[in-house]
Design an enzyme around this catalytic site. Structure first.
Site, PDB file in Angstrom:
ATOM      1  N   HIS A 175      -5.866   0.022  12.618  1.00 30.91           N
ATOM      2  CA  HIS A 175      -4.756  -0.914  12.406  1.00 30.91           C
ATOM      3  C   HIS A 175      -3.757  -0.794  13.554  1.00 30.91           C
ATOM      4  CE1 HIS A 175      -6.200  -0.928   8.185  1.00 30.91           C
ATOM      5  NE2 HIS A 175      -5.595  -2.108   8.109  1.00 30.91           N
ATOM      6  N   LYS A 181       1.646   0.280  11.446  1.00 30.74           N
ATOM      7  CA  LYS A 181       1.226   0.551  10.063  1.00 30.74           C
ATOM      8  C   LYS A 181       1.672   1.953   9.684  1.00 30.74           C
ATOM      9  CE  LYS A 181      -2.551   0.301   6.770  1.00 30.74           C
ATOM     10  NZ  LYS A 181      -1.743  -0.364   5.734  1.00 30.74           N
ATOM     11  N   THR A 199       0.847  -1.200   0.000  1.00 33.52           N
ATOM     12  CA  THR A 199       0.000   0.000   0.000  1.00 33.52           C
ATOM     13  C   THR A 199       0.884   1.254   0.000  1.00 33.52           C
ATOM     14  OG1 THR A 199      -0.126   0.029   2.404  1.00 33.52           O
ATOM     15  CG2 THR A 199      -1.826  -1.213   1.240  1.00 33.52           C
TER      16      THR A 199
HETATM   17  N1  LIG Z   1      -2.864  -6.087   0.184  1.00 33.60           N
HETATM   18  C1  LIG Z   1      -3.102  -6.631   1.379  1.00 33.60           C
HETATM   19  O1  LIG Z   1      -4.003  -7.469   1.530  1.00 33.60           O
HETATM   20  C2  LIG Z   1      -2.233  -6.240   2.548  1.00 33.60           C
HETATM   21  C3  LIG Z   1      -2.415  -6.807   3.812  1.00 33.60           C
HETATM   22  C4  LIG Z   1      -1.538  -6.448   4.835  1.00 33.60           C
HETATM   23  C5  LIG Z   1      -0.517  -5.534   4.591  1.00 33.60           C
HETATM   24  N2  LIG Z   1      -0.405  -4.978   3.349  1.00 33.60           N
HETATM   25  C6  LIG Z   1       0.675  -4.062   2.975  1.00 33.60           C
HETATM   26  O2  LIG Z   1       1.797  -4.869   2.645  1.00 33.60           O
HETATM   27  C7  LIG Z   1       3.000  -4.125   2.862  1.00 33.60           C
HETATM   28  C8  LIG Z   1       3.938  -4.929   3.741  1.00 33.60           C
HETATM   29  O3  LIG Z   1       3.319  -5.128   4.999  1.00 33.60           O
HETATM   30  P1  LIG Z   1       4.123  -5.804   6.201  1.00 33.60           P
HETATM   31  O4  LIG Z   1       3.195  -5.807   7.363  1.00 33.60           O
HETATM   32  O5  LIG Z   1       4.740  -7.064   5.740  1.00 33.60           O
HETATM   33  O6  LIG Z   1       5.260  -4.696   6.428  1.00 33.60           O
HETATM   34  P2  LIG Z   1       6.621  -4.849   7.213  1.00 33.60           P
HETATM   35  O7  LIG Z   1       6.523  -5.925   8.236  1.00 33.60           O
HETATM   36  O8  LIG Z   1       7.014  -3.468   7.632  1.00 33.60           O
HETATM   37  O9  LIG Z   1       7.641  -5.372   6.085  1.00 33.60           O
HETATM   38  C9  LIG Z   1       7.966  -4.584   4.976  1.00 33.60           C
HETATM   39  C10 LIG Z   1       9.107  -5.273   4.239  1.00 33.60           C
HETATM   40  O10 LIG Z   1       9.357  -4.530   3.045  1.00 33.60           O
HETATM   41  C11 LIG Z   1      10.752  -4.509   2.804  1.00 33.60           C
HETATM   42  N3  LIG Z   1      11.074  -3.238   2.128  1.00 33.60           N
HETATM   43  C12 LIG Z   1      10.811  -1.997   2.574  1.00 33.60           C
HETATM   44  N4  LIG Z   1      11.202  -1.071   1.680  1.00 33.60           N
HETATM   45  C13 LIG Z   1      11.708  -1.758   0.642  1.00 33.60           C
HETATM   46  C14 LIG Z   1      12.275  -1.361  -0.587  1.00 33.60           C
HETATM   47  N5  LIG Z   1      12.387  -0.079  -0.936  1.00 33.60           N
HETATM   48  N6  LIG Z   1      12.699  -2.335  -1.426  1.00 33.60           N
HETATM   49  C15 LIG Z   1      12.578  -3.629  -1.091  1.00 33.60           C
HETATM   50  N7  LIG Z   1      12.043  -4.049   0.064  1.00 33.60           N
HETATM   51  C16 LIG Z   1      11.621  -3.126   0.921  1.00 33.60           C
HETATM   52  C17 LIG Z   1      11.391  -4.598   4.185  1.00 33.60           C
HETATM   53  O11 LIG Z   1      12.519  -5.453   4.151  1.00 33.60           O
HETATM   54  P3  LIG Z   1      13.982  -4.947   3.939  1.00 33.60           P
HETATM   55  O12 LIG Z   1      14.060  -3.580   4.574  1.00 33.60           O
HETATM   56  O13 LIG Z   1      14.854  -5.949   4.553  1.00 33.60           O
HETATM   57  O14 LIG Z   1      14.112  -4.951   2.456  1.00 33.60           O
HETATM   58  C18 LIG Z   1      10.378  -5.337   5.033  1.00 33.60           C
HETATM   59  O15 LIG Z   1      10.718  -6.688   5.136  1.00 33.60           O
HETATM   60  C19 LIG Z   1       2.553  -2.790   3.476  1.00 33.60           C
HETATM   61  O16 LIG Z   1       2.462  -1.832   2.445  1.00 33.60           O
HETATM   62  C20 LIG Z   1       1.171  -3.100   4.037  1.00 33.60           C
HETATM   63  O17 LIG Z   1       0.357  -1.951   4.136  1.00 33.60           O
HETATM   64  C21 LIG Z   1      -1.239  -5.316   2.336  1.00 33.60           C
END
Ligand SMILES: NC(=O)c1ccc[n+]([C@@H]2O[C@H](COP(=O)([O-])OP(=O)(O)OC[C@H]3O[C@@H](n4cnc5c(N)ncnc54)[C@H](OP(=O)(O)O)[C@@H]3O)[C@@H](O)[C@H]2O)c1
Length: 250
Positions: free
Chosen positions: A140, A144, A85
């Site tokens: 959330h 988030k 997102t």
């Molecule tokens: N669509 C859906 O159904 C749904 C549901 C839940 C969450 N989400 C969304 O999914 C995303 C991830 O959620 P999460 O809870 O897993 O977040 P999180 O725990 O904060 O993990 C984010 C991951 O993204 C990686 N990252 C960050 N910036 C990056 C970049 N520029 N290039 C490559 N990797 C990068 C980070 O790893 P490194 O820093 O090691 O690379 C980290 O492992 C968020 O945007 C959230 O809002 C969507």
């Protein structure tokens, strides 16, 4: 289907947890830092380090990560599901360019329930018309990063499109959203509390009554399972840019 997960956070972990039971396999996980929870799966710091091509990439990163996945999928002709997102313009442009050559699905909510909520909210807004005032509330966990949530914005968009008006003309965010919503306007309010996985509540108020539609996620795995199902569907589609509604209306 062989999948590469891009990202190493909460959502990547959920996909890794459920992919085997969903009948598919995780070829590798790619994130800038190796997650400490990862065991028994190939890990790379960059997509360019992959030695084999997957059938699909599932991207759950943060702003900036999605454009890397999209550019790589375009160059290697691999399908891409992104649930990330709060995309920045670069991410959106890369998704659009990738979709010229490969199937790409971007959905800020990949679970079935919220997509059903989206459909019901659209129908309700259509039926009530803009004599109703609407509040879209998302709750959330504290970590988030984006507010309102991507799902809250899609819900607001579903209402605006039912009213046949541009969203920007009827949306109140931040301070302006705190006052009592007015007829024909959509107030988006976000709360960050404890470890709430994801709650969305849409309240329609008319002079005579109040109608509330809501969805609460009890387990983060609903998004992970959805992303895998969406990826499987996507690998059968021609190149193009798809939404959650496209996938679920099949
Ligand atoms: N669509 C859906 O159904 C749904 C549901 C839940 C969450 N989400 C969304 O999914 C995303 C991830 O959620 P999460 O809870 O897993 O977040 P999180 O725990 O904060 O993990 C984010 C991951 O993204 C990686 N990252 C960050 N910036 C990056 C970049 N520029 N290039 C490559 N990797 C990068 C980070 O790893 P490194 O820093 O090691 O690379 C980290 O492992 C968020 O945007 C959230 O809002 C969507």
């Amino acid at each position: 289907m062989r999948v590469v997960v891009h990202g190493g956070g909460r959502m990547a972990r959920q996909v890794a947890n459920v992919i085997d039971e969903a009948g598919h396999s995780l070829l590798a996980l790619v994130s800038r830092n190796r997650p400490d929870w990862l065991t028994g799966v190939d890990y790379h710091e960059s997509l360019d380090a992959l030695s084999e091509l997957p059938d699909a990439v599932i991207d759950f990163t943060l702003s900036g990560g999605t454009s890397q996945a999209a550019d790589w999928c375009r160059a290697r002709l691999v399908a891409l599901v992104s649930g990330t997102t709060a995309l920045v313009e670069d991410d959106r442009e890369s998704l659009r360019r990738a979709s010229e050559l490969v199937p790409v699905l971007w959905a800020p909510n990949l679970a079935r329930g919220p997509n059903l909520l989206m459909r019901t909210v659209h129908e309700t807004a259509h039926a009530l018309g803009d004599s109703a005032s609407v509040e879209v509330l998302d709750i959330h966990h504290f970590e988030k990063k984006d507010a309102p949530s991507g799902t809250a914005l899609l819900l607001a968009q579903a209402i605006a499109s039912a009213w046949q008006v541009p969203l920007d003309d009827v949306l109140d965010l931040g301070e302006t959203a705190r006052s009592e919503p007015r007829a024909g306007r959509i107030s988006c309010i976000s709360r960050r509390e404890g470890d709430v996985i994801g709650q969305h509540r849409v309240t329609f108020k008319t002079a005579e009554d109040t109608l509330v539609l809501s969805h609460d996620a009890a387990d983060r795995s609903i998004y992970a399972r959805g992303s895998i199902e969406a990826a499987q569907w996507l690998t059968q589609q021609p190149a193009g840019l798809y939404t959650g509604a496209d996938w679920l209306s099949q």
